[in-house]
Scaffold this motif. Structure first.
Motif, PDB file in Angstrom:
ATOM      1  N   ASP A 290       0.837  -1.208   0.000  1.00  0.00           N
ATOM      2  CA  ASP A 290       0.000   0.000   0.000  1.00  0.00           C
ATOM      3  C   ASP A 290       0.870   1.255   0.000  1.00  0.00           C
ATOM      4  OD1 ASP A 290      -2.306  -1.543   0.067  1.00  0.00           O
ATOM      5  OD2 ASP A 290      -2.656  -1.249   2.224  1.00  0.00           O
ATOM      6  N   ALA A 291       1.898   1.271   0.856  1.00  0.00           N
ATOM      7  CA  ALA A 291       2.778   2.446   0.961  1.00  0.00           C
ATOM      8  C   ALA A 291       3.579   2.647  -0.324  1.00  0.00           C
ATOM      9  CB  ALA A 291       3.711   2.299   2.156  1.00  0.00           C
ATOM     10  N   LEU A 292       4.089   1.553  -0.884  1.00  0.00           N
ATOM     11  CA  LEU A 292       4.861   1.664  -2.123  1.00  0.00           C
ATOM     12  C   LEU A 292       3.978   2.100  -3.289  1.00  0.00           C
ATOM     13  CD1 LEU A 292       7.151  -1.478  -1.770  1.00  0.00           C
ATOM     14  CD2 LEU A 292       7.835   0.919  -1.549  1.00  0.00           C
ATOM     15  N   GLU A 293       2.738   1.637  -3.284  1.00  0.00           N
ATOM     16  CA  GLU A 293       1.792   2.066  -4.318  1.00  0.00           C
ATOM     17  C   GLU A 293       1.471   3.547  -4.145  1.00  0.00           C
ATOM     18  OE1 GLU A 293      -2.250   0.340  -6.339  1.00  0.00           O
ATOM     19  OE2 GLU A 293      -2.163   0.352  -4.149  1.00  0.00           O
ATOM     20  N   SER A 294       1.275   3.970  -2.916  1.00  0.00           N
ATOM     21  CA  SER A 294       0.993   5.374  -2.629  1.00  0.00           C
ATOM     22  C   SER A 294       2.159   6.273  -3.053  1.00  0.00           C
ATOM     23  CB  SER A 294       0.717   5.544  -1.129  1.00  0.00           C
ATOM     24  OG  SER A 294       0.529   6.883  -0.808  1.00  0.00           O
ATOM     25  N   ASP A 295       3.377   5.752  -2.927  1.00  0.00           N
ATOM     26  CA  ASP A 295       4.565   6.506  -3.334  1.00  0.00           C
ATOM     27  C   ASP A 295       4.828   6.425  -4.838  1.00  0.00           C
ATOM     28  OD1 ASP A 295       4.969   7.198  -0.691  1.00  0.00           O
ATOM     29  OD2 ASP A 295       6.580   5.739  -0.351  1.00  0.00           O
ATOM     30  N   GLY A 296       3.980   5.682  -5.546  1.00  0.00           N
ATOM     31  CA  GLY A 296       4.119   5.584  -6.998  1.00  0.00           C
ATOM     32  C   GLY A 296       5.209   4.635  -7.458  1.00  0.00           C
ATOM     33  N   LEU A 297       5.655   3.731  -6.576  1.00  0.00           N
ATOM     34  CA  LEU A 297       6.734   2.809  -6.926  1.00  0.00           C
ATOM     35  C   LEU A 297       6.232   1.456  -7.428  1.00  0.00           C
ATOM     36  CD1 LEU A 297       9.086   3.552  -3.898  1.00  0.00           C
ATOM     37  CD2 LEU A 297       9.182   4.533  -6.195  1.00  0.00           C
ATOM     38  N   VAL A 298       5.014   1.107  -7.040  1.00  0.00           N
ATOM     39  CA  VAL A 298       4.433  -0.192  -7.364  1.00  0.00           C
ATOM     40  C   VAL A 298       3.030   0.017  -7.917  1.00  0.00           C
ATOM     41  CG1 VAL A 298       3.598  -2.355  -6.344  1.00  0.00           C
ATOM     42  CG2 VAL A 298       5.771  -1.399  -5.600  1.00  0.00           C
ATOM     43  N   ALA A 299       2.659  -0.803  -8.894  1.00  0.00           N
ATOM     44  CA  ALA A 299       1.296  -0.772  -9.434  1.00  0.00           C
ATOM     45  C   ALA A 299       0.663  -2.146  -9.240  1.00  0.00           C
ATOM     46  CB  ALA A 299       1.321  -0.418 -10.915  1.00  0.00           C
ATOM     47  N   ARG A 300      -0.618  -2.128  -8.897  1.00  0.00           N
ATOM     48  CA  ARG A 300      -1.387  -3.375  -8.770  1.00  0.00           C
ATOM     49  C   ARG A 300      -2.299  -3.487  -9.976  1.00  0.00           C
ATOM     50  NH1 ARG A 300      -3.127  -4.032  -2.499  1.00  0.00           N
ATOM     51  NH2 ARG A 300      -2.038  -2.173  -1.838  1.00  0.00           N
ATOM     52  N   THR A 301      -2.371  -4.680 -10.503  1.00  0.00           N
ATOM     53  CA  THR A 301      -3.333  -4.962 -11.569  1.00  0.00           C
ATOM     54  C   THR A 301      -4.080  -6.226 -11.179  1.00  0.00           C
ATOM     55  OG1 THR A 301      -1.688  -6.202 -12.832  1.00  0.00           O
ATOM     56  CG2 THR A 301      -1.971  -3.883 -13.403  1.00  0.00           C
ATOM     57  N   THR A 302      -5.322  -6.306 -11.602  1.00  0.00           N
ATOM     58  CA  THR A 302      -6.120  -7.490 -11.300  1.00  0.00           C
ATOM     59  C   THR A 302      -5.520  -8.696 -12.001  1.00  0.00           C
ATOM     60  OG1 THR A 302      -8.086  -6.105 -11.142  1.00  0.00           O
ATOM     61  CG2 THR A 302      -8.442  -8.457 -11.373  1.00  0.00           C
ATOM     62  N   ASP A 303      -5.437  -9.784 -11.274  1.00  0.00           N
ATOM     63  CA  ASP A 303      -4.912 -11.031 -11.824  1.00  0.00           C
ATOM     64  C   ASP A 303      -5.950 -11.598 -12.792  1.00  0.00           C
ATOM     65  OD1 ASP A 303      -4.127 -13.666 -12.316  1.00  0.00           O
ATOM     66  OD2 ASP A 303      -3.316 -13.911 -10.301  1.00  0.00           O
ATOM     67  N   PRO A 304      -5.592 -11.804 -14.057  1.00  0.00           N
ATOM     68  CA  PRO A 304      -6.568 -12.316 -15.020  1.00  0.00           C
ATOM     69  C   PRO A 304      -7.048 -13.731 -14.690  1.00  0.00           C
ATOM     70  CG  PRO A 304      -4.382 -12.209 -16.003  1.00  0.00           C
ATOM     71  CD  PRO A 304      -4.287 -11.569 -14.651  1.00  0.00           C
ATOM     72  N   ASP A 305      -6.266 -14.469 -13.900  1.00  0.00           N
ATOM     73  CA  ASP A 305      -6.636 -15.834 -13.539  1.00  0.00           C
ATOM     74  C   ASP A 305      -7.484 -15.904 -12.270  1.00  0.00           C
ATOM     75  OD1 ASP A 305      -5.140 -16.767 -15.721  1.00  0.00           O
ATOM     76  OD2 ASP A 305      -3.316 -16.801 -14.487  1.00  0.00           O
ATOM     77  N   ASP A 306      -7.493 -14.820 -11.486  1.00  0.00           N
ATOM     78  CA  ASP A 306      -8.228 -14.795 -10.223  1.00  0.00           C
ATOM     79  C   ASP A 306      -8.546 -13.340  -9.894  1.00  0.00           C
ATOM     80  OD1 ASP A 306      -9.187 -14.886  -7.625  1.00  0.00           O
ATOM     81  OD2 ASP A 306      -7.471 -15.987  -6.810  1.00  0.00           O
ATOM     82  N   ARG A 307      -9.751 -12.920 -10.181  1.00  0.00           N
ATOM     83  CA  ARG A 307     -10.092 -11.493 -10.039  1.00  0.00           C
ATOM     84  C   ARG A 307     -10.044 -11.004  -8.599  1.00  0.00           C
ATOM     85  NH1 ARG A 307     -15.778 -10.896  -9.016  1.00  0.00           N
ATOM     86  NH2 ARG A 307     -16.772 -12.941  -9.105  1.00  0.00           N
TER      87      ARG A 307
END
Length: 153
Positions: free
Chosen positions: A72-89
């Motif tokens: 969460d913190a790394l995403e908030s800092d713009g370092l990591v992006a989350r994408t929905t897993d196509p195999d498991d939403r």
């Protein structure tokens, strides 16, 4: 041939060296706002792009609950992006952003600088010998990865 250093003392020396290395690394990374947990997560993602959070937790040897706030913190800092897993939403895949890749470059540079500082007191021949000994030691430990030979320095 007898040894002046017993197995117990050897273990204590190895632990003391690891502690000293970790302490120096934590201090130097801390100067740049990087915690050991952030460094481990970012470098793991760099080597395993697109991994799921559950898999990342397994690799890091922590629970999913421990990984979530860090992601969460790394995403908030713009370092990591989350994408929905196509195999498991219900699951997410993680990737480094361009800023995250920039952080990897800084981490790599800092790792080099820290290692050079730590080992600067050893002559090159001793550094080479230590590297060979540590690789040989790790090769005897089941389940422990041995870093690949990085070739001549």
């Amino acid at each position: 041939m007898s040894s002046d250093v017993g197995a117990t003392e050897l273990g204590e020396l190895l632990q003391a060296a690891a502690r000293a290395f970790s302490q120096r690394g934590r201090a130097r990374f801390g100067e740049h706002g990087l915690s050991p947990a952030r460094v481990r997560l970012l470098t793991t993602l760099h080597h395993r792009p697109g991994g799921r959070m559950r898999d990342l937790a397994d690799v890091l040897g922590v629970s999913g609950r421990a990984v979530t706030p860090l992601v969460d913190a790394l995403e908030s800092d713009g370092l990591v992006a989350r994408t929905t897993d196509p195999d498991d939403r219900r699951a997410f895949r993680l990737t480094l952003t361009d800023a995250g890749l920039g952080a990897i470059e800084r981490i790599t540079s800092l790792q080099h600088t820290i290692s050079e500082e730590i080992f600067s007191g050893l002559p090159a021949a001793d550094r080479d010998r230590l590297g060979h000994l540590l690789k040989a030691f790790l090769a005897t430990m089941p389940g422990q990865p041995c870093p690949p030979d990085s070739g001549p320095r």
